[in-house]
Design a protein around this motif. Sequence first.
Motif, PDB file in Angstrom:
ATOM      1  N   GLN A   6       0.682  -1.276  -0.029  1.00 35.88           N
ATOM      2  CA  GLN A   6      -0.015  -0.323   0.275  1.00 35.88           C
ATOM      3  C   GLN A   6       0.907   1.146  -0.573  1.00 35.88           C
ATOM      4  OE1 GLN A   6      -2.508  -0.925   3.683  1.00 35.88           O
ATOM      5  NE2 GLN A   6      -4.074  -1.280   2.108  1.00 35.88           N
ATOM      6  N   SER A   9       2.654   2.117  -3.356  1.00 32.87           N
ATOM      7  CA  SER A   9       1.891   2.247  -3.919  1.00 32.87           C
ATOM      8  C   SER A   9       1.900   3.506  -4.243  1.00 32.87           C
ATOM      9  CB  SER A   9       0.226   1.681  -3.870  1.00 32.87           C
ATOM     10  OG  SER A   9       0.666  -0.155  -4.331  1.00 32.87           O
ATOM     11  N   ILE A 116      -5.476   7.738  -9.709  1.00 32.26           N
ATOM     12  CA  ILE A 116      -6.609   6.993  -9.214  1.00 32.26           C
ATOM     13  C   ILE A 116      -5.507   6.201  -8.476  1.00 32.26           C
ATOM     14  CG2 ILE A 116      -6.489   4.750 -10.741  1.00 32.26           C
ATOM     15  CD1 ILE A 116      -6.750   6.630 -13.272  1.00 32.26           C
ATOM     16  N   ARG A 120      -7.009   4.492  -4.829  1.00 30.47           N
ATOM     17  CA  ARG A 120      -7.824   3.175  -4.482  1.00 30.47           C
ATOM     18  C   ARG A 120      -6.835   2.577  -3.190  1.00 30.47           C
ATOM     19  NH1 ARG A 120      -6.630   0.200 -10.684  1.00 30.47           N
ATOM     20  NH2 ARG A 120      -8.270   1.064 -11.536  1.00 30.47           N
ATOM     21  N   HIS A 121      -5.652   2.906  -3.079  1.00 32.12           N
ATOM     22  CA  HIS A 121      -5.295   2.821  -2.087  1.00 32.12           C
ATOM     23  C   HIS A 121      -5.571   3.793  -0.429  1.00 32.12           C
ATOM     24  CE1 HIS A 121      -2.826   0.217  -3.469  1.00 32.12           C
ATOM     25  NE2 HIS A 121      -2.812   0.412  -4.271  1.00 32.12           N
ATOM     26  N   ASN A 122      -6.821   4.627  -0.594  1.00 35.26           N
ATOM     27  CA  ASN A 122      -7.408   5.295   0.334  1.00 35.26           C
ATOM     28  C   ASN A 122      -6.334   6.544   0.680  1.00 35.26           C
ATOM     29  OD1 ASN A 122      -9.365   5.621   2.826  1.00 35.26           O
ATOM     30  ND2 ASN A 122      -8.797   4.668   4.107  1.00 35.26           N
ATOM     31  N   HIS A 185     -11.190   4.675 -12.678  1.00 37.66           N
ATOM     32  CA  HIS A 185     -11.024   5.246 -11.721  1.00 37.66           C
ATOM     33  C   HIS A 185     -11.664   3.773 -11.617  1.00 37.66           C
ATOM     34  CE1 HIS A 185     -11.246   5.959  -7.365  1.00 37.66           C
ATOM     35  NE2 HIS A 185     -12.297   6.406  -7.547  1.00 37.66           N
ATOM     36  N   ARG A 186     -12.137   2.885 -10.157  1.00 40.90           N
ATOM     37  CA  ARG A 186     -13.869   1.966 -10.265  1.00 40.90           C
ATOM     38  C   ARG A 186     -12.909   2.641  -8.112  1.00 40.90           C
ATOM     39  NH1 ARG A 186     -13.856   2.810 -14.385  1.00 40.90           N
ATOM     40  NH2 ARG A 186     -14.606   2.075 -15.826  1.00 40.90           N
ATOM     41  N   PRO A 188     -13.127   1.715  -4.599  1.00 40.91           N
ATOM     42  CA  PRO A 188     -12.211   0.654  -4.405  1.00 40.91           C
ATOM     43  C   PRO A 188     -13.116   0.124  -2.989  1.00 40.91           C
ATOM     44  CG  PRO A 188     -11.902   2.536  -3.247  1.00 40.91           C
ATOM     45  CD  PRO A 188     -12.433   3.180  -4.422  1.00 40.91           C
ATOM     46  N   LYS A 189     -12.781  -0.837  -2.541  1.00 38.84           N
ATOM     47  CA  LYS A 189     -13.796  -1.572  -1.588  1.00 38.84           C
ATOM     48  C   LYS A 189     -14.112  -0.945  -0.572  1.00 38.84           C
ATOM     49  CE  LYS A 189     -11.890  -6.714  -2.517  1.00 38.84           C
ATOM     50  NZ  LYS A 189     -11.151  -7.495  -1.776  1.00 38.84           N
TER      51      LYS A 189
END
Length: 199
Positions: A6, A9, A116, A120-122, A185-186, A188-189
């Motif tokens: 993380q 990234s 992006i 994705r990594h908050n 971009h989607r 993330p969880k």
Amino acid sequence: MKLTHQWLSILEGCMLVALGLHLLNSVGLLISGTAGIGMILLKLTSLTFGQLFFVLNLPFYILAWRALGKEFAFRTFAAVSILSLLSEVFRHYIHIDIHPIASAILGGMLVGFGLIILFRHNASLGGLNILAVYLERRFNIHASRTTLIADLGVLSAAVLVLDSWSLLYSLLAFLLLSSVVGRYHRPPKWAQNNETKHA
């Protein structure tokens, strides 16, 4: 291992954004959000971009902490600090001779892909990025929409400091950034889980 991945990234995302901003700064172009505001102020003050970017983001950490959680706030603070440091390093050691059109294309895309990775990594790069993440998490409004509106606001303010060609090239960078975020971009969880809680 997951924690290491993380943070690597986040570092990679910051490096992409820093390089994109350096390309834009090298020919006097702008990008969106707090970074764009910093670029405008860069023309009006004696501070460097890294210094301006760090200071401008300080008030937004309170919003990040209260609305998005301490983990997001900490990662955002770390990302802003890393980007500010990288901007200073690039300013001193990387000298680029590039056409404004190439700068707008490459700079806009690099910043977009870097954002992006951070989303994705908050994490984010503070300022309007925090608002974009909050609106996406809370109301399912895609981050590209928020960034595009922010782009238009920064571009309007840039009329005071840029000539018409620089404004046009900056608009190209804005559109490419928004396009990249919009297409790739989607949520993330962590965002999807939060949406489920508020449903």
